[in-house]
Design a protein around this motif. Sequence first.
Motif, PDB file in Angstrom:
ATOM      1  N   ASP A  43      -5.398 -14.514 -13.784  1.00  0.00           N
ATOM      2  CA  ASP A  43      -4.617 -14.007 -14.549  1.00  0.00           C
ATOM      3  C   ASP A  43      -5.691 -13.009 -15.592  1.00  0.00           C
ATOM      4  O   ASP A  43      -5.287 -12.345 -16.464  1.00  0.00           O
ATOM      5  CB  ASP A  43      -3.606 -14.834 -15.418  1.00  0.00           C
ATOM      6  N   TYR A  44      -6.821 -13.601 -15.590  1.00  0.00           N
ATOM      7  CA  TYR A  44      -7.825 -12.887 -16.490  1.00  0.00           C
ATOM      8  C   TYR A  44      -8.427 -11.485 -15.945  1.00  0.00           C
ATOM      9  O   TYR A  44      -8.654 -11.423 -14.778  1.00  0.00           O
ATOM     10  CB  TYR A  44      -9.394 -13.665 -16.442  1.00  0.00           C
ATOM     11  N   ILE A  45      -8.680 -10.851 -16.737  1.00  0.00           N
ATOM     12  CA  ILE A  45      -9.312  -9.402 -16.493  1.00  0.00           C
ATOM     13  C   ILE A  45     -10.672  -9.539 -17.516  1.00  0.00           C
ATOM     14  O   ILE A  45     -10.641  -9.416 -18.756  1.00  0.00           O
ATOM     15  CB  ILE A  45      -8.458  -8.249 -17.063  1.00  0.00           C
ATOM     16  N   ARG A  46     -11.679  -9.652 -16.605  1.00  0.00           N
ATOM     17  CA  ARG A  46     -12.997  -9.902 -17.305  1.00  0.00           C
ATOM     18  C   ARG A  46     -13.903  -8.623 -17.383  1.00  0.00           C
ATOM     19  O   ARG A  46     -14.878  -8.598 -18.129  1.00  0.00           O
ATOM     20  CB  ARG A  46     -13.689 -11.165 -16.638  1.00  0.00           C
ATOM     21  N   ASP A  47     -13.588  -7.599 -16.743  1.00  0.00           N
ATOM     22  CA  ASP A  47     -13.986  -6.367 -16.734  1.00  0.00           C
ATOM     23  C   ASP A  47     -13.564  -5.175 -17.734  1.00  0.00           C
ATOM     24  O   ASP A  47     -12.421  -5.025 -17.378  1.00  0.00           O
ATOM     25  CB  ASP A  47     -14.305  -5.940 -15.076  1.00  0.00           C
ATOM     26  N   TYR A  48     -14.293  -4.664 -18.433  1.00  0.00           N
ATOM     27  CA  TYR A  48     -13.524  -3.841 -19.382  1.00  0.00           C
ATOM     28  C   TYR A  48     -13.036  -2.778 -18.859  1.00  0.00           C
ATOM     29  O   TYR A  48     -11.904  -2.183 -19.049  1.00  0.00           O
ATOM     30  CB  TYR A  48     -14.527  -3.540 -20.663  1.00  0.00           C
ATOM     31  N   ALA A  49     -13.801  -2.192 -17.911  1.00  0.00           N
ATOM     32  CA  ALA A  49     -13.549  -0.818 -17.100  1.00  0.00           C
ATOM     33  C   ALA A  49     -12.221  -1.146 -16.164  1.00  0.00           C
ATOM     34  O   ALA A  49     -11.250  -0.299 -16.297  1.00  0.00           O
ATOM     35  CB  ALA A  49     -14.496  -0.626 -15.897  1.00  0.00           C
ATOM     36  N   GLU A  50     -12.143  -2.322 -15.651  1.00  0.00           N
ATOM     37  CA  GLU A  50     -10.894  -2.778 -14.979  1.00  0.00           C
ATOM     38  C   GLU A  50      -9.655  -2.904 -16.103  1.00  0.00           C
ATOM     39  O   GLU A  50      -8.537  -2.573 -15.648  1.00  0.00           O
ATOM     40  CB  GLU A  50     -11.058  -4.039 -14.232  1.00  0.00           C
ATOM     41  N   TYR A  51     -10.003  -3.422 -17.052  1.00  0.00           N
ATOM     42  CA  TYR A  51      -8.959  -3.491 -18.083  1.00  0.00           C
ATOM     43  C   TYR A  51      -8.304  -2.270 -18.527  1.00  0.00           C
ATOM     44  O   TYR A  51      -6.980  -1.997 -18.536  1.00  0.00           O
ATOM     45  CB  TYR A  51      -9.678  -4.090 -19.170  1.00  0.00           C
ATOM     46  N   LEU A  52      -9.244  -1.172 -18.703  1.00  0.00           N
ATOM     47  CA  LEU A  52      -9.012   0.108 -19.122  1.00  0.00           C
ATOM     48  C   LEU A  52      -8.148   0.555 -17.990  1.00  0.00           C
ATOM     49  O   LEU A  52      -7.093   1.366 -18.284  1.00  0.00           O
ATOM     50  CB  LEU A  52      -9.990   0.979 -19.360  1.00  0.00           C
ATOM     51  N   LEU A  53      -8.539   0.506 -16.625  1.00  0.00           N
ATOM     52  CA  LEU A  53      -7.409   1.047 -15.586  1.00  0.00           C
ATOM     53  C   LEU A  53      -6.334   0.358 -15.675  1.00  0.00           C
ATOM     54  O   LEU A  53      -5.293   1.158 -15.391  1.00  0.00           O
ATOM     55  CB  LEU A  53      -8.275   0.662 -14.270  1.00  0.00           C
ATOM     56  N   GLU A  54      -6.256  -0.979 -16.029  1.00  0.00           N
ATOM     57  CA  GLU A  54      -4.649  -1.685 -15.664  1.00  0.00           C
ATOM     58  C   GLU A  54      -4.038  -1.290 -16.869  1.00  0.00           C
ATOM     59  O   GLU A  54      -2.521  -1.039 -16.818  1.00  0.00           O
ATOM     60  CB  GLU A  54      -4.994  -3.218 -15.605  1.00  0.00           C
ATOM     61  N   ALA A  55      -4.574  -1.278 -18.093  1.00  0.00           N
ATOM     62  CA  ALA A  55      -3.751  -0.912 -19.491  1.00  0.00           C
ATOM     63  C   ALA A  55      -3.229   0.470 -19.135  1.00  0.00           C
ATOM     64  O   ALA A  55      -2.059   0.735 -19.957  1.00  0.00           O
ATOM     65  CB  ALA A  55      -4.804  -1.066 -20.590  1.00  0.00           C
ATOM     66  N   ASN A  56      -3.941   1.522 -18.597  1.00  0.00           N
ATOM     67  CA  ASN A  56      -3.277   2.836 -18.505  1.00  0.00           C
ATOM     68  C   ASN A  56      -2.521   3.087 -17.311  1.00  0.00           C
ATOM     69  O   ASN A  56      -2.060   4.108 -17.303  1.00  0.00           O
ATOM     70  CB  ASN A  56      -4.742   3.667 -18.671  1.00  0.00           C
ATOM     71  N   ALA A  57      -2.438   2.107 -16.541  1.00  0.00           N
ATOM     72  CA  ALA A  57      -1.553   2.365 -15.451  1.00  0.00           C
ATOM     73  C   ALA A  57       0.145   2.463 -15.708  1.00  0.00           C
ATOM     74  O   ALA A  57       0.568   2.055 -16.597  1.00  0.00           O
ATOM     75  CB  ALA A  57      -1.792   1.234 -14.328  1.00  0.00           C
TER      76      ALA A  57
END
Length: 135
Positions: free
Chosen positions: A121-135
């Motif tokens: 359930d963790y997103i530990r990579d900030y770039a990956e977080y941005l991708l998923e948050a803006n999806a």
Amino acid sequence: MTVQSAQLVSLPRIADPRGNLSFIEAGRPVPFAIRRTYWIYDVPGGETRGGHAYRRLQECFIALSGSFDVHLDDGGARRTVSLNRSYLGLVVPSMLWRRLDNFSTNSVCLILASEPYDAEDYIRDYAEYLLEANA
Ligand code: TYD
């Protein structure tokens, strides 16, 4: 999810000359079913905890003792909440990046969580977080 969707909730407080008492019951005032609790303590000066987001997990942070700062980031806006009262909870929804720092000596951070521990359930990579948050 925006940083403004995190909310401070006041916990019941029974003031007593013998010492104060606060409590949490199923369903109130924390707005999710609590399925796990953990706590962070003995944090060395200058250390940081968190530094990730959760896809599904909701959490409530309580400064049971001492103080610390919770930095929230939704990929656009940022917000810092300082916790230093045992009767305040900071409810943080899923999909918000969070980092905790500025722990005072002997502080204890109690976390109430909506799900059992799940490393997936963790997103530990900030770039990956941005991708998923803006999806
Ligand atoms: P982590 O969530 O990364 O800590 P932080 O609060 O700084 O974000 O967890 C640190 C380690 O503890 C990691 O190896 C996973 C483990 N852990 C559990 O086994 N169960 C739990 O409920 C939690 C919160 C962490």
